[in-house]
Design an enzyme around this catalytic site. Structure first.
Site, mmCIF file in Angstrom:
data_model
loop_
_atom_site.group_PDB
_atom_site.id
_atom_site.type_symbol
_atom_site.label_atom_id
_atom_site.label_comp_id
_atom_site.label_asym_id
_atom_site.label_seq_id
_atom_site.Cartn_x
_atom_site.Cartn_y
_atom_site.Cartn_z
ATOM 1 C CG ASP A 47 39.484 77.522 33.393
ATOM 2 O OD1 ASP A 47 39.834 78.473 34.129
ATOM 3 O OD2 ASP A 47 39.845 76.350 33.582
ATOM 4 C CE1 TYR A 52 44.403 72.119 33.855
ATOM 5 C CE2 TYR A 52 43.377 73.748 32.435
ATOM 6 C CZ TYR A 52 43.382 73.008 33.601
ATOM 7 O OH TYR A 52 42.368 73.158 34.511
ATOM 8 C CE LYS A 78 42.016 76.175 36.539
ATOM 9 N NZ LYS A 78 41.921 76.233 35.048
ATOM 10 N N GLY A 236 34.690 69.751 34.913
ATOM 11 C CA GLY A 236 34.595 68.289 34.856
ATOM 12 C C GLY A 236 33.195 67.755 35.057
ATOM 13 C CB SER A 240 37.579 62.056 34.880
ATOM 14 O OG SER A 240 38.010 62.852 35.955
ATOM 15 N N GLY A 241 35.092 62.070 32.243
ATOM 16 C CA GLY A 241 34.730 61.409 31.002
ATOM 17 C C GLY A 241 33.859 60.186 31.129
#
Length: 338
Positions: A47, A52, A78, A236, A240-241
């Site tokens: 994706d 980005y 997108k 995600g 976000s990590g």
């Protein structure tokens, strides 16, 4: 045909936002090695999005995937942002709550446009950047409050009369296999499901159905989506990590409250010998409405961790303790409920 039928049998995909130089400047060879590692481990769903890195992620992905048979993988991108030839300082872009996500991306200006004409142009531009002749799934990107504040409904209405209809026609003509929304909030998904004229195949919901944050989606979106037979791709999954050892939540430095909850989850996982990544991925996939989960990565070793996490054995007592300690919603489906 459901969204699940349009995706590979392996439910682990690859979110390529990091390939757009999200948060850091990623060397070309590292980006290529990461995608190659994903392919070798069996990833067949990728994706991306024009947003980005102002097209950088699509360009890199197209270059790398070009050596693999197009018939062997599923590709989604997108619409909603057009990448222009004009340039600007990427660090100066106003991204709402998201701050300077792609300050290391390409300097091309980005125009927000959800009209039908812009949607068709965006698809054509993406095909060129991706060096492919077709897209499988197209998501309408970020029509939500986190990017547009109180004006998000204006953009949603533009998408309803523009992108939704254009993508429906492309699906009917067989140009794409499916479409939906790619967002970080449940509200636009709920609103789309209420529209009689909109028939999305699914939603890419980022950050809203994770081990750390899932109650609103669980209570409101999942039942509504199931009633319409619309499935979810979870983006995600590591919030976000922060669930994977990082310090960001919602693309911003995590608050003390979030860090405290992560510490509780991590302590429980360590007690049971469970990798937190494994808990995060397997939690998301335990919900029957979830068709796929697509963590992002920018290093080959992170991709290997993701694939190992997908199949890691997690003792039932871990899930029981997670529920008993109130670290997940009582009604959230868990692997032990199957």
């Amino acid at each position: 045909m459901s969204l699940r039928d349009k995706l590979p049998a392996v439910p682990l995909g690859f979110g390529t936002a990091p390939l757009g130089n999200m948060f850091r400047n990623i060397p070309e060879e590292e980006a290529a090695a990461t995608v190659d590692a994903a392919w070798k481990l069996g990833t067949r769903y990728f994706d991306t999005a024009p947003f980005y890195g102002a097209g950088l992620s699509e360009i890199r992905l197209g270059q790398i995937l070009g050596k693999y048979p197009r018939s062997e993988y599923v590709l989604s991108t997108k619409v909603g942002r057009l990448i222009l030839d004009e340039t600007e300082d990427p660090a100066a872009r106003d991204l709402g709550e998201k701050g300077g996500l792609f300050e290391f991306g390409r300097p091309n200006k980005i125009a927000n446009d959800y009209t039908a004409d812009a949607t068709l142009r965006s698809v054509e531009d993406s095909l060129k950047r991706l060096k492919t002749d077709r897209l499988d799934i197209v998501w309408v990107h970020d029509i939500a409050q986190d990017f547009y504040g109180d004006e998000w409904l204006i953009h949603f209405e533009e998408a309803r009369t523009g992108a939704f209809r254009a993508l429906t026609r492309l699906r009917e003509e067989g140009v794409i296999k499916g479409w939906g929304l790619g967002v970080n909030r449940v509200e636009p998904c709920e609103l789309t499901l209420e529209l009689d004229e909109a028939q999305p195949d699914g939603f890419l919901l980022a950050g809203r159905y994770t081990l750390l944050d899932h109650e609103k989606a669980l209570q409101r979106l999942m039942p509504a989506a199931a009633a319409r037979k619309v499935e979810i791709v979870v983006g995600g999954p590591y919030s976000s990590g922060v669930l994977a050892g990082g310090t960001h939540f919602e693309y911003q430095p995590a608050s003390p409250e979030i860090l405290a909850k992560v510490a509780r989850i991590r302590a429980l996982a360590e007690r049971h010998g469970v990798p937190v990544k494994a808990a995060a991925l397997q939690f998301a996939l335990a919900n029957p409405a979830v068709a796929s989960v697509i963590p992002g990565a920018s290093r080959p070793e992170r991709v290997k961790e993701d694939h190992a996490a997908l199949t890691a054995t997690i003792p039932p007592d871990f899930w029981k303790d997670l529920r008993q300690q109130g670290l997940v919603a009582a009604a959230a489906p868990l692997p032990i409920d199957r």
